[in-house]
Design an enzyme around this catalytic site. Structure first.
Site, PDB file in Angstrom:
ATOM      1  N   VAL A  90     -22.864  56.018  44.273  1.00 10.05           N
ATOM      2  CA  VAL A  90     -23.372  56.224  42.813  1.00 10.05           C
ATOM      3  C   VAL A  90     -24.276  55.069  41.784  1.00 10.05           C
ATOM      4  O   VAL A  90     -23.489  54.396  41.299  1.00 10.05           O
ATOM      5  CB  VAL A  90     -22.492  57.329  42.021  1.00 10.05           C
ATOM      6  CG1 VAL A  90     -21.935  57.342  41.515  1.00 10.05           C
ATOM      7  CG2 VAL A  90     -24.013  58.675  42.077  1.00 10.05           C
ATOM      8  N   LYS A  94     -29.628  52.028  45.086  1.00 12.70           N
ATOM      9  CA  LYS A  94     -29.931  51.719  46.719  1.00 12.70           C
ATOM     10  C   LYS A  94     -31.159  51.929  46.146  1.00 12.70           C
ATOM     11  O   LYS A  94     -32.177  51.500  46.892  1.00 12.70           O
ATOM     12  CB  LYS A  94     -29.397  52.582  46.937  1.00 12.70           C
ATOM     13  CG  LYS A  94     -27.646  52.193  47.609  1.00 12.70           C
ATOM     14  CD  LYS A  94     -26.925  53.947  47.698  1.00 12.70           C
ATOM     15  CE  LYS A  94     -27.058  54.603  47.229  1.00 12.70           C
ATOM     16  NZ  LYS A  94     -25.744  54.680  45.782  1.00 12.70           N
ATOM     17  N   GLY A 113     -31.378  61.522  38.168  1.00 17.11           N
ATOM     18  CA  GLY A 113     -31.505  59.742  38.458  1.00 17.11           C
ATOM     19  C   GLY A 113     -30.426  60.077  39.868  1.00 17.11           C
ATOM     20  O   GLY A 113     -30.147  58.858  40.226  1.00 17.11           O
ATOM     21  N   HIS A 139     -23.425  59.250  45.689  1.00 17.90           N
ATOM     22  CA  HIS A 139     -22.963  60.549  45.147  1.00 17.90           C
ATOM     23  C   HIS A 139     -21.730  61.074  46.029  1.00 17.90           C
ATOM     24  O   HIS A 139     -22.049  61.381  47.199  1.00 17.90           O
ATOM     25  CB  HIS A 139     -23.134  61.830  44.118  1.00 17.90           C
ATOM     26  CG  HIS A 139     -22.659  62.438  43.375  1.00 17.90           C
ATOM     27  ND1 HIS A 139     -21.741  63.919  44.092  1.00 17.90           N
ATOM     28  CD2 HIS A 139     -22.532  63.028  42.002  1.00 17.90           C
ATOM     29  CE1 HIS A 139     -21.018  64.376  42.839  1.00 17.90           C
ATOM     30  NE2 HIS A 139     -21.729  63.922  41.824  1.00 17.90           N
ATOM     31  N   LYS A 190     -28.100  44.135  40.153  1.00 15.04           N
ATOM     32  CA  LYS A 190     -28.253  44.666  39.033  1.00 15.04           C
ATOM     33  C   LYS A 190     -27.550  43.060  38.843  1.00 15.04           C
ATOM     34  O   LYS A 190     -26.738  43.071  37.378  1.00 15.04           O
ATOM     35  CB  LYS A 190     -27.361  45.650  38.233  1.00 15.04           C
ATOM     36  CG  LYS A 190     -27.768  46.808  38.646  1.00 15.04           C
ATOM     37  CD  LYS A 190     -26.841  48.361  38.158  1.00 15.04           C
ATOM     38  CE  LYS A 190     -27.135  49.626  39.127  1.00 15.04           C
ATOM     39  NZ  LYS A 190     -26.461  50.159  38.116  1.00 15.04           N
TER      40      LYS A 190
HETATM   41  P1  GTP Z   1     -27.594  57.503  43.862  1.00 13.55           P
HETATM   42  O1  GTP Z   1     -28.832  57.236  44.709  1.00 13.55           O
HETATM   43  O2  GTP Z   1     -27.438  58.924  42.919  1.00 13.55           O
HETATM   44  O3  GTP Z   1     -26.362  56.852  44.580  1.00 13.55           O
HETATM   45  O4  GTP Z   1     -28.521  55.909  43.056  1.00 13.55           O
HETATM   46  P2  GTP Z   1     -28.586  55.165  43.396  1.00 13.55           P
HETATM   47  O5  GTP Z   1     -27.976  53.298  44.268  1.00 13.55           O
HETATM   48  O6  GTP Z   1     -29.895  54.552  44.257  1.00 13.55           O
HETATM   49  O7  GTP Z   1     -28.947  53.952  41.982  1.00 13.55           O
HETATM   50  P3  GTP Z   1     -30.682  54.063  41.874  1.00 13.55           P
HETATM   51  O8  GTP Z   1     -31.972  53.047  42.585  1.00 13.55           O
HETATM   52  O9  GTP Z   1     -31.086  55.190  40.955  1.00 13.55           O
HETATM   53  O10 GTP Z   1     -30.555  53.253  40.176  1.00 13.55           O
HETATM   54  C1  GTP Z   1     -29.387  54.164  38.956  1.00 13.55           C
HETATM   55  C2  GTP Z   1     -29.996  53.371  38.174  1.00 13.55           C
HETATM   56  O11 GTP Z   1     -29.773  52.377  37.913  1.00 13.55           O
HETATM   57  C3  GTP Z   1     -30.889  53.516  36.931  1.00 13.55           C
HETATM   58  O12 GTP Z   1     -31.234  53.471  35.789  1.00 13.55           O
HETATM   59  C4  GTP Z   1     -32.020  51.974  37.819  1.00 13.55           C
HETATM   60  O13 GTP Z   1     -32.643  52.136  37.010  1.00 13.55           O
HETATM   61  C5  GTP Z   1     -30.725  51.370  37.530  1.00 13.55           C
HETATM   62  N1  GTP Z   1     -30.806  49.570  37.991  1.00 13.55           N
HETATM   63  C6  GTP Z   1     -31.184  49.425  39.775  1.00 13.55           C
HETATM   64  N2  GTP Z   1     -31.453  48.737  40.479  1.00 13.55           N
HETATM   65  C7  GTP Z   1     -31.524  47.925  38.424  1.00 13.55           C
HETATM   66  C8  GTP Z   1     -31.264  46.567  38.290  1.00 13.55           C
HETATM   67  O14 GTP Z   1     -31.508  45.926  39.120  1.00 13.55           O
HETATM   68  N3  GTP Z   1     -31.048  45.689  37.090  1.00 13.55           N
HETATM   69  C9  GTP Z   1     -30.680  47.046  35.353  1.00 13.55           C
HETATM   70  N4  GTP Z   1     -31.099  46.631  34.882  1.00 13.55           N
HETATM   71  N5  GTP Z   1     -30.755  48.298  36.261  1.00 13.55           N
HETATM   72  C10 GTP Z   1     -31.106  49.068  37.604  1.00 13.55           C
HETATM   73 MG    MG Z   2     -30.387  56.501  45.399  1.00 16.84          MG
END
Ligand code: GTP
Ligand code: MG
Length: 372
Positions: A90, A94, A113, A139, A190
């Site tokens: 999570v 992604k 989010g 999640h 990240k």
């Molecule tokens: P779930 O679908 O809930 O599992 O999350 P996810 O993996 O899709 O993550 P999501 O893309 O929603 O990003 C989660 C948080 O990380 C957000 O606040 C984004 O802005 C941040 N984020 C994503 N990629 C990067 C990155 O490359 N750099 C930084 N600094 N923050 C990032």
């Molecule tokens: Mg996501």
């Protein structure tokens, strides 16, 4: 279904033929003793007499199901876009990576989010090639969605945040990809963050049997940042390389067959199923069956709410026109006619009932033995 003789039908119910004829008369059908009636009418009659009807010549139904999985002619096969599932813990980024690739903003609009469903998107690369991405939730509550996501794809991208490292759902996702037997690329995300430690990610994953190419293994690791765009081109390149090897093909000329990724009841549009086409082509107006749900395709809608007349191999789309909401994860396929659809559904329901009563019988037998 084949016609059945009235005398035969009466015989099986142990009643007089005249009674069947009388019932048919009541139902407005003028028949004589020696005539045959079709299967559907026979079912009605049998039920009128308080019996449970079962179609015996299920062969026709089985044929449809078998034809559906029969081999394609080599000559009909054409290249199809790869389907890539994006998985990981999570918040590891992604949805953000997919947003960056699509120049969209899905992540920003999500409640809390957190992704809570499976997203399916088509991305057109600069060279014109198409890639279909399946976004999954990270999640811990969504294990079955991840498993489903992994099972219907060609390649998996495992997203690991470079500052957070390997976490429980990273491992879970890894195991889904393994179980599904799909090749995997690791995107270390990240990278723009202070404290990003891609080596740590490599080390942690090596402890789970995933060894980077740089370390003599065979898994590609790509350091990326969804925020700065770093490494995203390389990620696409690696995906292209990976999928080229697979030589993915399908037969767009046959009837459509796919998987329901998700389904829901939409207030205005009725039952909506998100379908990923596995083979063949779905067309507007087609009659489809999924589980014991049928329907006629009223509309084929893409993720940008644009309507299309058809959807071919690897294409994800929203299907409107089903009679009710099907279960996600089930196979959906086009049939020749509404009658065929009804036959298949009846056949499936009969089978279900049979299995249900079998299970019940077994259960009560078990009970019996337990009490002896
Ligand atoms: P779930 O679908 O809930 O599992 O999350 P996810 O993996 O899709 O993550 P999501 O893309 O929603 O990003 C989660 C948080 O990380 C957000 O606040 C984004 O802005 C941040 N984020 C994503 N990629 C990067 C990155 O490359 N750099 C930084 N600094 N923050 C990032
Ligand atoms: Mg996501």
């Amino acid at each position: 279904t084949d016609p059945i003789l009235i005398s035969e039908l009466a015989n099986r119910m142990a009643i007089k033929s005249a009674e069947v004829v009388k019932k048919l008369f009541e139902m407005g059908m003028m028949v004589t003793l020696n005539e045959g009636i079709d299967g559907e009418t026979a079912v009605l009659i049998v039920e009128e007499f308080g019996h449970k009807a079962k179609i015996i010549n299920a062969a026709a139904v089985e044929d449809v199901l078998i034809e559906d999985i029969s081999d394609d002619d080599e000559g009909d096969l054409q290249p199809r876009p790869p389907v890539v599932v994006v998985m990981g813990h999570v918040d590891h980024g992604k949805t953000s990576i997919l947003d960056a690739l699509r120049k969209a903003h899905v992540a920003a609009g999500e409640a809390g989010g957190i992704t809570q469903h499976i997203g399916a998107y088509m991305v057109k690369l600069e060279g014109g090639e198409r890639v279909v991405f399946i976004d999954t939730p990270g999640h811990e509550a969504f294990t079955s969605l991840r498993a489903r996501g992994a099972s219907m794809t060609d390649v998996a991208v495992l997203v690991v945040a470079a500052d957070d490292g390997v976490m429980p759902q990273t491992i879970e996702a890894l195991n889904h990809a393994r179980a599904a037997g799909v090749p995997m690329i690791v995107a270390v995300n990240k990278m723009d963050k202070v404290g990003a430690d891609p080596e740590k990610v490599m080390r942690q994953l090596s402890e789970h049997g995933v060894l980077a190419e740089d370390w003599g293994g065979d898994t590609i690791f790509v350091p990326v940042s969804a925020h700065t765009g770093q490494g995203l081109d390389e990620l696409l390149e690696m995906l292209a390389l990976q999928t080229e090897i697979l030589e993915l093909k399908a037969n767009p000329t046959r009837r459509g067959k796919g998987i329901v990724i998700e389904s829901r009841l939409d207030r205005g549009r009725g039952p909506v199923a998100t379908v990923l086409v596995q083979n063949g082509t779905f067309k507007q107006g087609d009659t489809v069956v999924v589980g014991s749900v049928t329907g006629r395709i009223r509309a084929i809608v893409d993720e940008n709410a644009k309507q299309h007349r058809t959807a071919g191999p690897s294409i994800p789309f929203e299907l409107l026109g089903l009679d009710s909401v099907p279960e996600a994860g089930q196979e959906i396929f086009t049939v020749e006619s509404e009658k065929q659809a009804r036959d298949i559904v009846r056949y499936r329901k009969d089978k279900e009932r049979e299995q249900g009563s079998e299970a019940q019988k077994r259960a009560s037998l078990d009970e019996l033995f337990a009490n002896m």
